[in-house]
Design a protein around this motif. Structure first.
Motif, PDB file in Angstrom:
ATOM      1  N   ARG A 103       0.850  -1.205   0.000  1.00 47.79           N
ATOM      2  CA  ARG A 103       0.000   0.000   0.000  1.00 47.79           C
ATOM      3  C   ARG A 103       0.875   1.241   0.000  1.00 47.79           C
ATOM      4  N   LEU A 104       1.984   1.198   0.746  1.00 46.31           N
ATOM      5  CA  LEU A 104       2.948   2.285   0.726  1.00 46.31           C
ATOM      6  C   LEU A 104       4.169   1.826  -0.056  1.00 46.31           C
ATOM      7  N   GLY A 105       4.719   2.699  -0.831  1.00 47.81           N
ATOM      8  CA  GLY A 105       5.957   2.379  -1.531  1.00 47.81           C
ATOM      9  C   GLY A 105       5.769   1.933  -2.952  1.00 47.81           C
ATOM     10  N   TRP A 106       4.914   0.942  -3.199  1.00 42.78           N
ATOM     11  CA  TRP A 106       4.714   0.409  -4.537  1.00 42.78           C
ATOM     12  C   TRP A 106       6.044   0.163  -5.231  1.00 42.78           C
ATOM     13  N   ALA A 107       6.963  -0.505  -4.501  1.00 38.10           N
ATOM     14  CA  ALA A 107       8.332  -0.669  -4.998  1.00 38.10           C
ATOM     15  C   ALA A 107       8.561  -2.052  -5.596  1.00 38.10           C
ATOM     16  N   ASP A 108       7.505  -2.656  -6.163  1.00 41.09           N
ATOM     17  CA  ASP A 108       7.634  -4.008  -6.687  1.00 41.09           C
ATOM     18  C   ASP A 108       7.603  -4.026  -8.217  1.00 41.09           C
ATOM     19  N   HIS A 109       8.197  -3.016  -8.845  1.00 37.85           N
ATOM     20  CA  HIS A 109       8.188  -2.909 -10.298  1.00 37.85           C
ATOM     21  C   HIS A 109       8.937  -4.068 -10.943  1.00 37.85           C
ATOM     22  N   ARG A 110       8.369  -4.627 -11.987  1.00 35.53           N
ATOM     23  CA  ARG A 110       8.997  -5.723 -12.699  1.00 35.53           C
ATOM     24  C   ARG A 110       9.887  -5.158 -13.795  1.00 35.53           C
ATOM     25  N   ALA A 111      11.148  -5.044 -13.506  1.00 39.21           N
ATOM     26  CA  ALA A 111      12.090  -4.425 -14.438  1.00 39.21           C
ATOM     27  C   ALA A 111      12.069  -5.151 -15.778  1.00 39.21           C
ATOM     28  N   GLU A 160       8.632   9.394  -5.034  1.00 36.42           N
ATOM     29  CA  GLU A 160       7.940   9.149  -3.769  1.00 36.42           C
ATOM     30  C   GLU A 160       7.272   7.775  -3.726  1.00 36.42           C
ATOM     31  N   VAL A 161       6.672   7.330  -4.839  1.00 38.11           N
ATOM     32  CA  VAL A 161       5.975   6.044  -4.813  1.00 38.11           C
ATOM     33  C   VAL A 161       6.949   4.875  -4.747  1.00 38.11           C
ATOM     34  N   ALA A 162       8.223   5.140  -4.979  1.00 41.05           N
ATOM     35  CA  ALA A 162       9.226   4.076  -4.916  1.00 41.05           C
ATOM     36  C   ALA A 162       9.775   3.886  -3.509  1.00 41.05           C
ATOM     37  N   ARG A 163       9.273   4.669  -2.546  1.00 36.96           N
ATOM     38  CA  ARG A 163       9.767   4.586  -1.172  1.00 36.96           C
ATOM     39  C   ARG A 163       8.644   4.167  -0.240  1.00 36.96           C
ATOM     40  N   ASP A 164       9.033   3.722   0.928  1.00 28.76           N
ATOM     41  CA  ASP A 164       8.062   3.349   1.953  1.00 28.76           C
ATOM     42  C   ASP A 164       8.520   3.973   3.268  1.00 28.76           C
ATOM     43  N   ILE A 165       8.098   5.228   3.491  1.00 34.38           N
ATOM     44  CA  ILE A 165       8.561   5.976   4.648  1.00 34.38           C
ATOM     45  C   ILE A 165       7.384   6.670   5.321  1.00 34.38           C
ATOM     46  N   PRO A 166       7.500   7.005   6.607  1.00 35.27           N
ATOM     47  CA  PRO A 166       6.414   7.704   7.304  1.00 35.27           C
ATOM     48  C   PRO A 166       6.084   9.039   6.627  1.00 35.27           C
ATOM     49  N   GLY A 167       4.805   9.362   6.614  1.00 37.63           N
ATOM     50  CA  GLY A 167       4.367  10.627   6.028  1.00 37.63           C
ATOM     51  C   GLY A 167       4.199  10.587   4.533  1.00 37.63           C
TER      52      GLY A 167
END
Length: 314
Positions: A103-111, A160-167
């Protein structure tokens, strides 16, 4: 406060972001909320926006589409996709709903997956009569190509969507608001476009200043003479330029704007008396205010408040 900023005040993103880095063809997301205003932009890849009533709109990398509700729409890989539509609403974030693992980060891109697309959506609830005047100036679907001022915002969104950080959600909401402002500016300024009269009038050195004064202090006892003095022209010049650009005299515009403000106050401030609302928008006499309100809105203030409460209850 300029006109655009004033009309935009009730439109804000708030936790309404849907993002995906795992949309692999074929796909068909059906956005079923029917939000009053929805911003859709692709960070990479491509797809198509298909509104309920209207032709499909292609959406490539760094391109943006704004859809005006209450109709719903699809985001598909191709207009003739074989994918069954997946209903997607405000909380569409689980993989089985067309969303992503995170839900946060969305860092699962399939290169390297050229069929994948990264979609960012901001669904905007629109509150009050003020912001509805902005919606009235928009078509059901408007599209802005890449290469404009919004590209810089999209760079920030992509990071921003590539990270998973507070705020993160707060940052994404504000970036979406920034993106929406940039998109509407570019659409209003497009060559050969038909922007609303108030958009072009803001740039006139005389009428634009008069509009800023009226929106900055709508309750002030404005007259054509006092506006003309503040803008540095004669009354005749101000009246003519204002009517030429906006199609109505300055004080007629002011009355309609005051009634728009009053309509929102009557709904939002349930404990406020009609007299208190009248004073807030520049009327010392509640009876004069009520007469003006009914002339402009078709109902007196009490009837309007009662009708709005009935709609909200339904």
């Amino acid at each position: 406060m300029d006109v655009f900023g004033d009309l935009f005040r009730g439109i804000r993103a708030h936790g309404s972001l849907f993002g995906s880095t795992t949309l692999t063809a074929p796909w068909a997301l059906h956005f079923v909320d029917g939000a009053p205003l929805t911003l859709c932009t692709v960070l990479d890849g491509s797809g198509w926006i298909v509104p309920d009533d209207g032709p499909p709109e292609p959406l490539g990398a760094y391109e943006t589409v704004v859809v005006r509700g209450p109709g719903t729409f699809l985001f598909v890989d191709t207009p003739d996709t074989t994918a069954p539509p997946v209903a997607c609403g405000e909380f569409c974030s689980a993989p089985e709903q067309g969303g992503t693992t995170h839900r946060l980060g969305w860092a699962d891109h399939r290169a390297g997956d050229t069929r994948a697309a990264t979609l960012i959506v901001g669904a905007y609830p629109v509150h009050g009569e003020i912001s509805r005047r902005l919606l009235d100036a928009l078509p059901v679907v408007l599209r802005v190509e890449a290469g404009g001022t919004g590209d810089a915002v999209l760079d920030h969104l992509a990071a921003e969507v590539a990270r998973d950080i507070p705020g993160q959600q707060v940052v994404l909401d504000r970036l979406l608001d920034w993106m929406l402002v940039c998109t509407l500016r570019e659409w209003f300024d497009r060559p050969g476009g038909e922007a609303p009269a108030w958009w072009a009038a803001q740039r006139d050195p005389v009428v634009g200043e008069a509009l800023r004064l009226l929106h900055a202090d709508p309750a002030a006892p404005w007259t054509v003479a006092s506006l003309a003095e503040r803008t540095g022209v004669s009354r005749a010049t101000l009246a003519k330029r204002f009517a030429d650009l906006l199609g109505e005299p300055p004080l007629t515009y002011l009355t309609r704007w005051r009634m728009t403000l009053a309509a929102d106050l009557l709904v939002e401030q349930k404990s406020a008396t009609v007299a208190a609302v009248a004073r807030t928008v520049g009327y010392a006499d509640p009876f004069g205010f009520s007469a003006a309100f009914k002339r402009v809105r078709g109902l007196n203030p009490t009837e309007f408040r009662r009708a709005a409460a009935g709609v909200a209850a339904r």
